[in-house]
Design a protein around this motif. Structure first.
Motif, PDB file in Angstrom:
ATOM      1  N   THR A  56       0.538  80.930  95.885  1.00 23.19           N
ATOM      2  CA  THR A  56       1.199  82.227  95.820  1.00 23.19           C
ATOM      3  C   THR A  56       0.942  82.903  94.478  1.00 23.19           C
ATOM      4  OG1 THR A  56       3.192  81.142  95.047  1.00 23.19           O
ATOM      5  CG2 THR A  56       3.063  81.582  97.401  1.00 23.19           C
ATOM      6  N   SER A  57       0.094  82.264  93.653  1.00 24.83           N
ATOM      7  CA  SER A  57      -0.148  82.828  92.334  1.00 24.83           C
ATOM      8  C   SER A  57      -1.434  83.630  92.336  1.00 24.83           C
ATOM      9  CB  SER A  57      -0.234  81.702  91.297  1.00 24.83           C
ATOM     10  OG  SER A  57      -1.138  82.038  90.284  1.00 24.83           O
ATOM     11  N   GLU A  58      -1.300  84.897  92.048  1.00 23.98           N
ATOM     12  CA  GLU A  58      -2.498  85.737  92.012  1.00 23.98           C
ATOM     13  C   GLU A  58      -3.462  85.246  90.942  1.00 23.98           C
ATOM     14  OE1 GLU A  58      -3.875  90.306  91.272  1.00 23.98           O
ATOM     15  OE2 GLU A  58      -1.723  89.863  91.311  1.00 23.98           O
ATOM     16  N   PHE A  59      -2.889  84.752  89.832  1.00 24.23           N
ATOM     17  CA  PHE A  59      -3.731  84.265  88.748  1.00 24.23           C
ATOM     18  C   PHE A  59      -4.649  83.152  89.238  1.00 24.23           C
ATOM     19  CE2 PHE A  59      -4.361  81.057  85.408  1.00 24.23           C
ATOM     20  CZ  PHE A  59      -5.147  81.789  84.533  1.00 24.23           C
ATOM     21  N   TYR A  60      -4.062  82.136  89.893  1.00 26.69           N
ATOM     22  CA  TYR A  60      -4.881  81.007  90.347  1.00 26.69           C
ATOM     23  C   TYR A  60      -5.852  81.414  91.448  1.00 26.69           C
ATOM     24  CZ  TYR A  60      -2.675  77.390  87.547  1.00 26.69           C
ATOM     25  OH  TYR A  60      -2.262  76.609  86.506  1.00 26.69           O
ATOM     26  N   LEU A  61      -5.366  82.215  92.394  1.00 27.20           N
ATOM     27  CA  LEU A  61      -6.222  82.547  93.538  1.00 27.20           C
ATOM     28  C   LEU A  61      -7.371  83.453  93.129  1.00 27.20           C
ATOM     29  CD1 LEU A  61      -3.651  83.066  96.422  1.00 27.20           C
ATOM     30  CD2 LEU A  61      -5.172  81.139  96.019  1.00 27.20           C
ATOM     31  N   VAL A  62      -7.069  84.494  92.369  1.00 31.64           N
ATOM     32  CA  VAL A  62      -8.094  85.496  92.067  1.00 31.64           C
ATOM     33  C   VAL A  62      -8.841  85.154  90.785  1.00 31.64           C
ATOM     34  CG1 VAL A  62      -8.525  87.934  91.585  1.00 31.64           C
ATOM     35  CG2 VAL A  62      -6.808  87.269  93.281  1.00 31.64           C
ATOM     36  N   ASP A  63      -8.074  84.981  89.687  1.00 31.44           N
ATOM     37  CA  ASP A  63      -8.726  84.791  88.397  1.00 31.44           C
ATOM     38  C   ASP A  63      -9.419  83.436  88.283  1.00 31.44           C
ATOM     39  OD1 ASP A  63      -8.062  87.245  87.243  1.00 31.44           O
ATOM     40  OD2 ASP A  63      -6.027  86.543  86.841  1.00 31.44           O
ATOM     41  N   ILE A  64      -8.907  82.459  88.995  1.00 34.34           N
ATOM     42  CA  ILE A  64      -9.483  81.129  88.840  1.00 34.34           C
ATOM     43  C   ILE A  64     -10.349  80.737  90.048  1.00 34.34           C
ATOM     44  CG2 ILE A  64      -9.002  78.690  88.411  1.00 34.34           C
ATOM     45  CD1 ILE A  64      -8.383  80.621  86.067  1.00 34.34           C
ATOM     46  N   PHE A  65      -9.740  80.591  91.229  1.00 31.98           N
ATOM     47  CA  PHE A  65     -10.532  80.083  92.361  1.00 31.98           C
ATOM     48  C   PHE A  65     -11.633  81.054  92.782  1.00 31.98           C
ATOM     49  CE2 PHE A  65      -7.152  76.935  93.069  1.00 31.98           C
ATOM     50  CZ  PHE A  65      -7.958  75.821  93.242  1.00 31.98           C
ATOM     51  N   TRP A  66     -11.260  82.322  92.932  1.00 33.48           N
ATOM     52  CA  TRP A  66     -12.253  83.294  93.377  1.00 33.48           C
ATOM     53  C   TRP A  66     -13.367  83.429  92.353  1.00 33.48           C
ATOM     54  CZ3 TRP A  66     -14.558  85.086  97.250  1.00 33.48           C
ATOM     55  CH2 TRP A  66     -15.311  86.267  97.182  1.00 33.48           C
ATOM     56  N   PHE A  67     -12.975  83.478  91.080  1.00 29.09           N
ATOM     57  CA  PHE A  67     -13.986  83.583  90.032  1.00 29.09           C
ATOM     58  C   PHE A  67     -14.889  82.342  90.023  1.00 29.09           C
ATOM     59  CE2 PHE A  67     -15.424  82.435  85.784  1.00 29.09           C
ATOM     60  CZ  PHE A  67     -16.201  83.536  85.484  1.00 29.09           C
ATOM     61  N   THR A  68     -14.269  81.167  90.191  1.00 29.23           N
ATOM     62  CA  THR A  68     -15.056  79.928  90.193  1.00 29.23           C
ATOM     63  C   THR A  68     -16.082  79.943  91.319  1.00 29.23           C
ATOM     64  OG1 THR A  68     -13.128  78.755  89.316  1.00 29.23           O
ATOM     65  CG2 THR A  68     -14.898  77.413  90.200  1.00 29.23           C
ATOM     66  N   ALA A  69     -15.633  80.377  92.504  1.00 36.61           N
ATOM     67  CA  ALA A  69     -16.550  80.432  93.650  1.00 36.61           C
ATOM     68  C   ALA A  69     -17.660  81.450  93.396  1.00 36.61           C
ATOM     69  CB  ALA A  69     -15.767  80.805  94.909  1.00 36.61           C
ATOM     70  N   LYS A  70     -17.285  82.560  92.786  1.00 35.57           N
ATOM     71  CA  LYS A  70     -18.272  83.611  92.539  1.00 35.57           C
ATOM     72  C   LYS A  70     -19.357  83.115  91.576  1.00 35.57           C
ATOM     73  CE  LYS A  70     -16.981  87.285  90.348  1.00 35.57           C
ATOM     74  NZ  LYS A  70     -16.247  88.476  89.920  1.00 35.57           N
ATOM     75  N   GLN A  71     -18.913  82.497  90.474  1.00 32.95           N
ATOM     76  CA  GLN A  71     -19.931  82.045  89.517  1.00 32.95           C
ATOM     77  C   GLN A  71     -20.759  80.912  90.123  1.00 32.95           C
ATOM     78  OE1 GLN A  71     -20.270  79.073  87.625  1.00 32.95           O
ATOM     79  NE2 GLN A  71     -18.467  78.086  88.485  1.00 32.95           N
ATOM     80  N   ALA A  72     -20.141  80.091  90.993  1.00 29.45           N
ATOM     81  CA  ALA A  72     -20.905  79.017  91.636  1.00 29.45           C
ATOM     82  C   ALA A  72     -21.958  79.613  92.568  1.00 29.45           C
ATOM     83  CB  ALA A  72     -19.970  78.082  92.392  1.00 29.45           C
ATOM     84  N   ALA A  73     -21.597  80.686  93.261  1.00 31.24           N
ATOM     85  CA  ALA A  73     -22.558  81.318  94.170  1.00 31.24           C
ATOM     86  C   ALA A  73     -23.728  81.910  93.384  1.00 31.24           C
ATOM     87  CB  ALA A  73     -21.860  82.405  94.989  1.00 31.24           C
ATOM     88  N   TYR A  74     -23.427  82.637  92.315  1.00 30.31           N
ATOM     89  CA  TYR A  74     -24.499  83.179  91.476  1.00 30.31           C
ATOM     90  C   TYR A  74     -25.375  82.049  90.928  1.00 30.31           C
ATOM     91  CZ  TYR A  74     -21.990  87.674  91.274  1.00 30.31           C
ATOM     92  OH  TYR A  74     -21.371  88.854  91.583  1.00 30.31           O
ATOM     93  N   SER A  75     -24.715  80.996  90.440  1.00 28.11           N
ATOM     94  CA  SER A  75     -25.461  79.883  89.855  1.00 28.11           C
ATOM     95  C   SER A  75     -26.364  79.239  90.893  1.00 28.11           C
ATOM     96  CB  SER A  75     -24.499  78.834  89.300  1.00 28.11           C
ATOM     97  OG  SER A  75     -23.677  79.392  88.307  1.00 28.11           O
ATOM     98  N   THR A  76     -25.869  79.165  92.142  1.00 25.09           N
ATOM     99  CA  THR A  76     -26.665  78.558  93.207  1.00 25.09           C
ATOM    100  C   THR A  76     -27.905  79.401  93.489  1.00 25.09           C
ATOM    101  OG1 THR A  76     -24.640  77.672  94.162  1.00 25.09           O
ATOM    102  CG2 THR A  76     -26.577  77.733  95.579  1.00 25.09           C
ATOM    103  N   ILE A  77     -27.705  80.715  93.580  1.00 23.42           N
ATOM    104  CA  ILE A  77     -28.853  81.596  93.842  1.00 23.42           C
ATOM    105  C   ILE A  77     -29.871  81.458  92.709  1.00 23.42           C
ATOM    106  CG2 ILE A  77     -29.563  84.019  94.003  1.00 23.42           C
ATOM    107  CD1 ILE A  77     -26.736  84.500  95.319  1.00 23.42           C
ATOM    108  N   ALA A  78     -29.388  81.464  91.467  1.00 26.91           N
ATOM    109  CA  ALA A  78     -30.303  81.348  90.328  1.00 26.91           C
ATOM    110  C   ALA A  78     -31.041  80.018  90.358  1.00 26.91           C
ATOM    111  CB  ALA A  78     -29.528  81.492  89.022  1.00 26.91           C
TER     112      ALA A  78
END
Lengths: 566, 376
Positions: A56-78
């Motif tokens: 229920t924490s926007e911080f964890y869901l958006v700033d942490i998990f979503w960001f982590t997934a996003k950087q992992a996706a970019y890193s995977t493409i690279a």
């Protein structure tokens, strides 16, 4: 006696699979369960509060998990973009030093993060090599450090070699006759590649991408070393919670992290299970010379591309590694010095019992690597054979065997401390598992999934009739595997072996927990110990690690190459 | 409750061979105070003999953080062992578990015997964790004859269990060729210092945590988050560990880094240019991080443990610890070499949060800080 060996041979696969399950249970599932249970069970009560708070924490869901997934996706493409041309080059061209280069592709995989950080700052930093180059060419300087881009490049440094290695193994297993058939039916070279070769490479590329995503999703020290807290990933918070003993939060975060990683792995495996070939392997495509016989326009274009790629590789891979080596011989005043290496020699000569010495660290690392190889290869091959069979829920079983890759290293470390170092009290006895055997078991658990993922797709692609004819001639299942199948998928087995060695040499979290005390420390542990408040001695140890690791990879590849006639 | 007094390692003879014999067994013997035959499980898993053996010296198990015995520059550990053993009928065995004090907290909370006598290297933070996580006492107060010489300002344990033996000060280190560090915390927010400061993550680094606490001391509990928001807007770099930060600083990535006020000691030893190792005490303060030692509640050799702690506070030993651990002595009467102060800088005004101020606050402070800073 004869019948006993026969019996063993017939049952060998089942026995190895059973032993694998037991090892997994003792050094992975049970210890990790002791941590995950904290997420829902605290102070004698069952509670989902920790989950509720995170979800229920926007911080964890958006700033942490979503960001982590996003950087992992970019890193995977690279990583895939950077890794694939390397596989093409290694699998399809012949040039002096090709085998050695292929052995060394996996080297970045074992680099301790502090070494990579030092190398990256020296290469991409404000006063780094890249900016000096740009300045020399009259171009504007780039601010790369402490940005998301820096993390992505560093992740590509770690993981592109993985993509390269897995894809090279698949490419070397492509049956050349299938391509020849396509060409003789009138397909052009590009068409033949797309219709015949690419489908055989797709599983390897996808598993490379999947593994990269899983790793970069759980990336931790390098994110903070090159990006900073502003770019923190979920693993940063898991570490922080474990360090401040807030186990419920740590376990809840780790559970969600693992669920995402495993879910993705499962999705991939479902896909892999639906694709299967009927090739016969071991007729690799002929390699072309890097210097073409006649300079057609097409040959020129391809060679230009290769030269450009070589430039990128020089910057991203060779640059940081060369910087690390340079850092180890640079003194505080900027001049050349051997002081850091003298420290290693001196520590070796005069180190006391509580101090870590370089030679035992090298010896232990090699012993563990060999032990891991001996344990993880049979484990991985046996599971590869089992997973090529068709049965319901295969992907789920497969995903479970991949779990060691998806669980946070910090959580595994804590679990090993609770489960193995402290042990289990049964009546008046306390069962503990520590020391060298435990380290090898932990390393093997981390390494065998790589063997499986390198070998299984290639085994799957083999024609079933090969085994059937061997069986009908009286060979046992194991005999057929050893004499017929494995030689045909040798590139995968050798790649798996190289990964096993790499995982073992680079492992830190579990090793430092299980090898407590003064006996079983390894090279990465020694490096960590040598940091203190001066960075010099650690860089020298890092170079020692580089050299020993490189030699190990070359030996594994050469030895495996002779066996597989690569 | 001295569990270990009636737990005995059955040793190699009694070890069951699962996984090639690395499983140990603790049998419950009929007599107290048996001996151990160590099988090399390493730190904290193999106790040593208890204090009741007839022959040979007593073994004292001293747990500490790894650099105390194994740093590349110099470590007090080996010297202390040699000196102590030459004078007392005892053998020191160092233990350096990777997770430091957390290892013992974890042991105690899992009901596994703590196989150590003394812990060296506790700070206020660690002590608070011990008290918050464990209902039973992990440490007990020790009566020391030299305890009266400890500087009153460094005492951080209201219950008197942890006795300070040295202290470090966290400050800025800067390169005066690139920029002259500002004199105040507010000065760091100036436009001219954009991107000029590297610090560490308080969640994973002691220096980073000290710097964060110093900003809370300077800006107040209500003002520190706002201050950090402005620091972040001014492009402060917050890296994972001291080594990450210092490596980036050494490469000239930024002209200022949060580090120890003893920085010149190392720079001088390596023959570096001291203009790149200038010390700045913001607001004329340095954040003190005193390190303490304490006696474990179920120590097997409490008497020798107390002797060792007293030995650590002797004037001559305090001087050696200061030089070898590159930190400041904890006692008023330490014999510090004359040239020590030349490179080891002491702040005009030491600042630190006491036990009571940190307890119940520090985890919230760090948590709130991380949510403020890690917003994307």
């Amino acid at each position: 006696m004869r019948t006993a060996t026969d019996w063993l041979e017939r049952r060998a696969l089942t026995l190895v699979a059973g032993a694998t399950a037991l090892v997994l249970l003792v050094v992975f599932y049970y210890p990790v369960a002791t941590v995950f249970v904290d997420a829902v069970y605290a102070e004698g009560r069952f509670s989902l509060a920790a989950f509720r708070e995170i979800l229920t924490s926007e911080f964890y869901l958006v700033d942490i998990f979503w960001f982590t997934a996003k950087q992992a996706a970019y890193s995977t493409i690279a990583s895939v973009l950077l890794g694939l041309p390397g596989a093409y080059l290694l699998a399809r061209y012949d040039f002096p030093g090709r085998k050695t280069l292929r052995s060394l592709t996996i080297l970045p995989f074992v680099m301790p993060s502090i070494m990579v950080a030092i190398g990256f700052v020296a290469t991409f930093g404000a006063n780094g090599t890249l900016n000096s180059l740009l300045a020399a060419l009259g171009l504007p300087r780039v601010e790369l450090l402490f940005t998301l881009e820096a993390i992505i490049v560093a992740h590509a440094f770690y993981n592109a070699p993985l993509v390269t290695r897995v894809t090279t193994a698949a490419w070397e297993s492509v049956d050349a006759r299938t391509v020849e058939t396509a060409r003789s039916l009138g397909a052009g070279p590009l068409r033949a590649f797309w219709d015949v070769v690419a489908p055989q490479l797709r599983p390897a590329i996808l598993i490379g991408a999947t593994l990269t995503f899983v790793f970069t999703f759980a990336s931790f020290p390098i994110v903070l070393a090159l990006g900073g807290v502003q770019l923190a990933t979920v693993e940063v918070f898991i570490y922080s919670k474990v360090r401040s003993l807030e186990y419920a939060d740590a376990a809840a975060l780790a559970t969600i992290e693992t669920a995402i990683s495993l879910g993705l792995t499962y999705a991939y495996l479902r896909y892999e299970a639906r694709t299967s070939g009927a090739g016969e392997g071991a007729h690799p495509l002929p390699r072309r010379s890097l210097v073409p016989d006649d300079w057609s326009l097409r040959a020129l274009a391809v060679r230009t591309g290769i030269a450009g790629y070589a430039g990128v590789v020089l910057l991203v891979f060779v640059g940081p590694i060369a910087s690390m080596i340079l850092a180890s011989v640079t003194g505080g005043d900027g001049g050349l010095t051997t002081a850091n290496y003298e420290f290693l020699v001196e520590r070796q000569a005069t180190g006391t019992s509580a101090q870590v010495r370089p030679l035992p660290a090298i010896r232990n690392s090699l012993v563990f690597a060999l032990g891991t190889l001996v344990v993880a290869l049979p484990m991985g091959v046996a599971l590869s054979v089992l997973t090529t069979r068709r049965f319901r829920g295969r992907a789920a079983i497969d995903a479970l065997t991949m779990a060691p890759l998806a669980v946070s290293g910090i959580v595994v470390g804590l679990g090993l401390l609770r489960g193995l170092v402290f042990g289990l009290e049964i009546g008046a006895y306390r069962i503990r598992v520590t020391g060298a055997v435990a380290v090898v078991a932990a390393h093997a658990v981390g390494a065998y999934p790589f063997v499986v993922r390198n070998v299984a797709p290639l085994l799957d692609a083999l024609d079933d009739r090969l085994v059937e004819s061997a069986r009908s001639l009286g060979a046992s299942r194991v005999r057929a595997l050893l004499d017929v199948e494995l030689p045909l998928v040798a590139p995968g087995v050798v790649a798996g072996a190289a990964f096993a060695v790499a995982i073992s040499i680079g492992e830190f979290d579990s090793t430092v927990i299980l090898a407590t005390g003064s006996e079983w420390y390894t090279m990465p542990v020694a490096l960590e110990r040598y940091i203190g408040r001066r960075l010099g001695p650690a860089t020298a140890m890092g170079v020692v690690l580089l050299v020993v690791t490189s030699l190990s990879f070359v030996v594994v590849d050469r030895f495996g190459g002779r066996w597989g006639r690569l | 409750m001295r569990r270990r007094a009636f737990l005995r390692r059955a040793g190699a003879g009694g070890a069951t061979a699962l996984l090639a014999g690395c499983v140990s067994r603790d049998a419950v013997p009929a007599t107290e105070g048996g001996t151990d035959t160590g099988t090399g499980d390493g730190a904290g898993t193999d106790g040593a003999t208890t204090g009741t053996t007839e022959s040979g010296p007593t073994t004292l198990q001293v747990a500490t953080y790894a650099p105390f015995v194994d740093a590349p520059s110099s470590s007090p550990g080996p010297w202390l062992k040699e000196q102590f053993e030459s004078e007392f009928d005892a053998t020191i065995e160092w233990q350096t578990p990777d997770t430091e004090i957390n290892y013992f907290i974890e042991r105690a909370s899992r009901g596994v015997a703590v196989d150590a006598d003394v812990y060296v290297g506790l700070d206020t933070d660690a002590l608070i964790r011990v008290d918050e996580k464990l209902s039973e006492d992990l440490f007990v107060p020790a009566e020391l004859s030299n305890a009266g010489n400890v500087k009153p300002g460094l005492q951080f344990d209201p219950q008197g269990r942890a006795i300070p033996f040295d202290t470090g000060y966290i400050s800025l280190v800067y390169d005066e060729n690139q920029a002259v560090a500002p004199e105040t915390f507010d000065g760091l927010l100036a436009e001219e210092f954009a991107g000029d400061l590297i610090t560490q993550n308080p969640q994973s680094s002691a220096t980073g945590r000290a710097f964060l606490l110093h900003t809370i001391a300077a800006m107040g509990e209500d003002g520190y988050l706002d201050y950090w928001r402005r620091l972040v807007d001014n492009d402060v770099r917050i890296l994972g560990s001291w080594s990450d930060a210092y490596a980036a600083y050494s490469e000239g990535e930024a002209p200022m880094v949060v580090s120890y006020s003893t920085d010149q000691v190392f720079a001088n030893a390596e023959g570096q240019d001291l203009s790149k190792h200038q010390i700045r005490f913001l607001n004329d303060q340095g954040y003190a991080n005193p390190e303490g030692m304490a006696l474990f509640a179920d120590a097997d050799a409490p008497e020798v443990g107390r002797q060792f702690m007293d030995f650590m506070l002797r004037p001559a030993v305090q001087g050696e610890i200061a030089v070898r651990n590159v930190a400041f002595p904890a006692t008023e009467d330490a014999d510090v070499p004359a040239d020590f102060a030349q490179y080891a800088k002491e702040p005009p005004e030491p600042v630190t949060f006491g036990y009571d101020e940190l307890k119940g606050n520090v985890s919230e402070w760090v948590d709130a800080w991380s949510r403020e800073v890690a917003q994307k």
